[in-house]
Design an enzyme around this catalytic site. Structure first.
Site, PDB file in Angstrom:
ATOM      1  N   MET A   2       0.820  -1.192   0.000  1.00  0.00           N
ATOM      2  CA  MET A   2       0.000   0.000   0.000  1.00  0.00           C
ATOM      3  C   MET A   2       0.869   1.264   0.000  1.00  0.00           C
ATOM      4  O   MET A   2       0.726   2.117  -0.850  1.00  0.00           O
ATOM      5  CB  MET A   2      -0.901   0.032   1.243  1.00  0.00           C
ATOM      6  CG  MET A   2      -2.043  -0.961   1.216  1.00  0.00           C
ATOM      7  SD  MET A   2      -3.020  -0.961   2.741  1.00  0.00           S
ATOM      8  CE  MET A   2      -3.639   0.698   2.794  1.00  0.00           C
ATOM      9  N   ASP A   3       1.733   1.373   1.013  1.00  0.00           N
ATOM     10  CA  ASP A   3       2.491   2.604   1.225  1.00  0.00           C
ATOM     11  C   ASP A   3       3.460   2.857   0.082  1.00  0.00           C
ATOM     12  O   ASP A   3       4.231   1.992  -0.300  1.00  0.00           O
ATOM     13  CB  ASP A   3       3.250   2.537   2.555  1.00  0.00           C
ATOM     14  CG  ASP A   3       2.328   2.169   3.706  1.00  0.00           C
ATOM     15  OD1 ASP A   3       1.173   2.606   3.693  1.00  0.00           O
ATOM     16  OD2 ASP A   3       2.755   1.423   4.607  1.00  0.00           O
ATOM     17  N   GLU A   4       3.374   4.036  -0.454  1.00  0.00           N
ATOM     18  CA  GLU A   4       4.192   4.520  -1.559  1.00  0.00           C
ATOM     19  C   GLU A   4       3.868   3.834  -2.885  1.00  0.00           C
ATOM     20  O   GLU A   4       4.603   3.987  -3.847  1.00  0.00           O
ATOM     21  CB  GLU A   4       5.687   4.432  -1.257  1.00  0.00           C
ATOM     22  CG  GLU A   4       6.108   5.372  -0.145  1.00  0.00           C
ATOM     23  CD  GLU A   4       5.606   6.792  -0.361  1.00  0.00           C
ATOM     24  OE1 GLU A   4       5.941   7.415  -1.377  1.00  0.00           O
ATOM     25  OE2 GLU A   4       4.851   7.281   0.499  1.00  0.00           O
TER      26      GLU A   4
END
Length: 166
Positions: free
Chosen positions: A1-3
């Protein structure tokens, strides 16, 4: 998810600027993590922020990710896999964030885990550690910390993902 679909770096920059009243340059040197761009005495602030309840709840959505992932679902069985176990407070935040921004992804297609050991055909990630022992097609999603990595097929935007996979 992150980045990849959620902008955690942008959230850190907002919090850092709020707390220190010192604008953090959005131009991040290739190959460096965000905490390399703050004074040594506060470079652990990144870890404090990401461990706070609520940090992951209001992240900005990466441009075009919603539209392209929705289109990918017409052709592929799409799963969102996040190493959420690293930050225990992120579990509920990430679940609620996904429900708000990607309601078209069924909860049964969201996997929160420690290591991303998945048997899939394609993985899109910003961290090459998740490509180790992966037999499918890895796509490295560009983020400042991975700009010096050249041994993987790279995608800079979700438009590029669409061009390759749709």
């Amino acid at each position: 998810m992150d980045e990849v679909i959620a902008d955690a770096v942008g959230k850190f920059i907002k919090l850092y600027n709020r707390d220190y009243n010192v604008p953090l340059d959005l131009k991040i040197d290739a190959g460096n993590e965000i905490y390399h761009h703050v004074p040594q005495e506060v470079n652990q602030k990144w870890f404090e922020y990401i461990n706070e309840p609520g940090f992951f709840r209001d992240l900005e959505v990466i441009d075009d990710s919603q539209r392209v992932i929705k289109a990918l679902q017409q052709k592929y069985d799409v799963y969102i896999v996040s190493a959420a176990m690293e930050f225990r407070n992120s579990l509920v935040d990430k679940y609620d964030w996904m429900a708000e921004h990607f309601p078209f992804i069924d909860w049964q297609h969201i996997m929160f885990c420690g290591n991303k050991i998945v048997n899939v055909d394609i993985i899109i990630d910003d961290r090459i550690k998740n490509f180790v022992n992966f037999d499918g097609r890895p796509l490295l999603f560009t983020s400042p910390h991975n700009l010096l990595i050249t041994e993987y097929e790279r995608v800079n935007t979700w438009e590029e993902v669409a061009g390759l996979l749709l």
